[in-house]
Scaffold this motif. Structure first.
Motif, PDB file in Angstrom:
ATOM      1  N   SER A  48      92.032  82.329  -5.406  1.00 44.72           N
ATOM      2  CA  SER A  48      92.550  82.049  -6.742  1.00 44.72           C
ATOM      3  C   SER A  48      91.480  82.217  -7.813  1.00 44.72           C
ATOM      4  N   ASN A  49      90.549  81.282  -7.855  1.00 48.12           N
ATOM      5  CA  ASN A  49      89.599  81.220  -8.969  1.00 48.12           C
ATOM      6  C   ASN A  49      88.774  82.502  -9.133  1.00 48.12           C
ATOM      7  N   ILE A  50      88.056  82.882  -8.103  1.00 48.36           N
ATOM      8  CA  ILE A  50      87.167  84.046  -8.213  1.00 48.36           C
ATOM      9  C   ILE A  50      87.977  85.336  -8.259  1.00 48.36           C
ATOM     10  N   SER A  51      89.058  85.410  -7.490  1.00 44.76           N
ATOM     11  CA  SER A  51      89.852  86.641  -7.478  1.00 44.76           C
ATOM     12  C   SER A  51      90.508  86.897  -8.835  1.00 44.76           C
ATOM     13  N   VAL A  52      90.910  85.839  -9.542  1.00 47.23           N
ATOM     14  CA  VAL A  52      91.468  86.014 -10.889  1.00 47.23           C
ATOM     15  C   VAL A  52      90.392  86.553 -11.825  1.00 47.23           C
ATOM     16  N   ALA A  53      89.185  86.014 -11.729  1.00 45.36           N
ATOM     17  CA  ALA A  53      88.086  86.504 -12.569  1.00 45.36           C
ATOM     18  C   ALA A  53      87.775  87.968 -12.259  1.00 45.36           C
ATOM     19  N   LEU A  54      87.782  88.321 -10.976  1.00 54.60           N
ATOM     20  CA  LEU A  54      87.549  89.725 -10.594  1.00 54.60           C
ATOM     21  C   LEU A  54      88.665  90.629 -11.107  1.00 54.60           C
ATOM     22  N   ASP A  55      89.899  90.162 -11.040  1.00 55.76           N
ATOM     23  CA  ASP A  55      91.024  90.964 -11.548  1.00 55.76           C
ATOM     24  C   ASP A  55      90.934  91.156 -13.060  1.00 55.76           C
ATOM     25  N   LEU A  56      90.508  90.127 -13.782  1.00 54.27           N
ATOM     26  CA  LEU A  56      90.325  90.270 -15.230  1.00 54.27           C
ATOM     27  C   LEU A  56      89.213  91.271 -15.538  1.00 54.27           C
ATOM     28  N   TYR A  57      88.133  91.198 -14.785  1.00 55.17           N
ATOM     29  CA  TYR A  57      87.031  92.159 -14.952  1.00 55.17           C
ATOM     30  C   TYR A  57      87.554  93.575 -14.720  1.00 55.17           C
ATOM     31  N   GLY A  70      77.574  92.607  -7.807  1.00 52.79           N
ATOM     32  CA  GLY A  70      78.044  91.353  -7.237  1.00 52.79           C
ATOM     33  C   GLY A  70      78.817  90.486  -8.203  1.00 52.79           C
ATOM     34  N   LEU A  71      78.931  89.245  -7.851  1.00 48.47           N
ATOM     35  CA  LEU A  71      79.656  88.291  -8.685  1.00 48.47           C
ATOM     36  C   LEU A  71      78.892  87.949  -9.954  1.00 48.47           C
ATOM     37  N   GLN A  72      77.613  88.330 -10.008  1.00 48.96           N
ATOM     38  CA  GLN A  72      76.813  88.131 -11.214  1.00 48.96           C
ATOM     39  C   GLN A  72      77.414  88.901 -12.391  1.00 48.96           C
ATOM     40  N   ALA A  73      78.163  89.980 -12.099  1.00 48.13           N
ATOM     41  CA  ALA A  73      78.803  90.778 -13.145  1.00 48.13           C
ATOM     42  C   ALA A  73      79.874  89.981 -13.888  1.00 48.13           C
ATOM     43  N   LEU A  74      80.318  88.885 -13.312  1.00 50.44           N
ATOM     44  CA  LEU A  74      81.302  88.034 -13.974  1.00 50.44           C
ATOM     45  C   LEU A  74      80.640  87.066 -14.952  1.00 50.44           C
ATOM     46  N   LEU A  75      79.309  86.974 -14.871  1.00 48.64           N
ATOM     47  CA  LEU A  75      78.560  86.049 -15.718  1.00 48.64           C
ATOM     48  C   LEU A  75      77.736  86.756 -16.783  1.00 48.64           C
ATOM     49  N   THR A  76      77.155  87.898 -16.423  1.00 47.48           N
ATOM     50  CA  THR A  76      76.355  88.682 -17.367  1.00 47.48           C
ATOM     51  C   THR A  76      76.791  90.132 -17.300  1.00 47.48           C
ATOM     52  N   LYS A  77      76.759  90.812 -18.415  1.00 49.07           N
ATOM     53  CA  LYS A  77      77.253  92.184 -18.494  1.00 49.07           C
ATOM     54  C   LYS A  77      76.357  93.133 -17.705  1.00 49.07           C
ATOM     55  N   PRO A  78      76.953  93.808 -16.696  1.00 51.00           N
ATOM     56  CA  PRO A  78      76.177  94.814 -15.969  1.00 51.00           C
ATOM     57  C   PRO A  78      76.132  96.122 -16.758  1.00 51.00           C
ATOM     58  N   GLY A  79      75.207  96.984 -16.400  1.00 52.17           N
ATOM     59  CA  GLY A  79      75.052  98.255 -17.108  1.00 52.17           C
ATOM     60  C   GLY A  79      76.251  99.171 -16.997  1.00 52.17           C
ATOM     61  N   SER A  80      77.023  99.066 -15.935  1.00 47.14           N
ATOM     62  CA  SER A  80      78.163  99.964 -15.735  1.00 47.14           C
ATOM     63  C   SER A  80      79.428  99.484 -16.431  1.00 47.14           C
ATOM     64  N   ALA A  81      79.429  98.285 -16.993  1.00 44.86           N
ATOM     65  CA  ALA A  81      80.633  97.740 -17.631  1.00 44.86           C
ATOM     66  C   ALA A  81      80.902  98.452 -18.947  1.00 44.86           C
ATOM     67  N   VAL A  82      82.140  98.871 -19.135  1.00 45.51           N
ATOM     68  CA  VAL A  82      82.532  99.591 -20.343  1.00 45.51           C
ATOM     69  C   VAL A  82      83.015  98.625 -21.419  1.00 45.51           C
ATOM     70  N   LYS A  83      83.953  97.788 -21.061  1.00 46.14           N
ATOM     71  CA  LYS A  83      84.538  96.838 -22.017  1.00 46.14           C
ATOM     72  C   LYS A  83      84.424  95.413 -21.486  1.00 46.14           C
ATOM     73  N   TRP A  84      83.221  95.006 -21.220  1.00 47.14           N
ATOM     74  CA  TRP A  84      82.992  93.673 -20.664  1.00 47.14           C
ATOM     75  C   TRP A  84      83.365  92.632 -21.703  1.00 47.14           C
ATOM     76  N   LYS A  85      84.268  91.731 -21.349  1.00 51.81           N
ATOM     77  CA  LYS A  85      84.717  90.691 -22.268  1.00 51.81           C
ATOM     78  C   LYS A  85      84.429  89.310 -21.702  1.00 51.81           C
ATOM     79  N   GLY A  86      83.371  89.222 -20.905  1.00 52.52           N
ATOM     80  CA  GLY A  86      83.026  87.981 -20.199  1.00 52.52           C
ATOM     81  C   GLY A  86      82.695  86.859 -21.139  1.00 52.52           C
ATOM     82  N   TYR A  88      83.582  85.713 -17.379  1.00 54.05           N
ATOM     83  CA  TYR A  88      84.780  85.623 -16.560  1.00 54.05           C
ATOM     84  C   TYR A  88      84.753  84.362 -15.704  1.00 54.05           C
ATOM     85  N   LEU A  89      83.579  83.836 -15.475  1.00 55.10           N
ATOM     86  CA  LEU A  89      83.383  82.545 -14.805  1.00 55.10           C
ATOM     87  C   LEU A  89      82.395  81.736 -15.632  1.00 55.10           C
TER      88      LEU A  89
END
Length: 138
Positions: A48-57, A70-86, A88-89
């Motif tokens: 539930s919790n992490i999978s929802v955050a991954l789906d939003l990402y 990794g899951l760090q991408a849900l907390l800080t914007k990784p270089g490959s993110a295009v429209k990061w709106k974190g 997410y966690l």
């Protein structure tokens, strides 16, 4: 004789014995439930919790974070993110035993990603791992 009101020592001891008997009947039923609760919490995090955050990402960026991000991408914007709106966690997810969840994308068991914990023993395998897949890939 005085009319004293109150409980005698025998009456108090009977109450203590009755409470002791009741506790001895209930305590064995509650023993072992804490580990079951931790496993349930791990399943809730993973499914539930992490999978929802991954789906939003994935919805925002068109793909799931890579294994390296990794899951760090849900907390800080990784270089490959295009429209990061974190974020997410709110914080780094730890399993109920205080260890990091293992994330792989693409997954070995699922096409999108595998997310799991090694469970109570902290060792891969052994049947107590908490995963986002059922059984083994066939």
């Amino acid at each position: 004789m005085f009319n004293k009101k109150g409980f005698t020592l025998i009456e108090l001891m009977l109450v203590v014995i009755i409470i002791g008997v009741l506790v001895s009947m209930v305590a064995p039923r509650l023993a072992g439930r804490s580990e079951e609760a931790r496993i349930a919490a791990g399943k809730a995090d993973i499914n539930s919790n992490i999978s929802v955050a991954l789906d939003l990402y994935e919805l925002d960026n068109g793909k799931y974070p890579t294994t390296e991000e990794g899951l760090q991408a849900l907390l800080t914007k990784p270089g490959s993110a295009v429209k990061w709106k974190g974020l997410y966690l709110k914080k780094e997810p730890l399993d109920p035993w205080g260890r990091k969840y293992i994330y792989r994308s693409p997954g070995e068991h699922n096409t999108d990603y595998d997310l799991y914990s090694y469970g109570p023993d902290g060792i891969e395998g052994g049947g107590d791992d908490v995963t986002n897949w059922e059984g083994e890939k066939k």
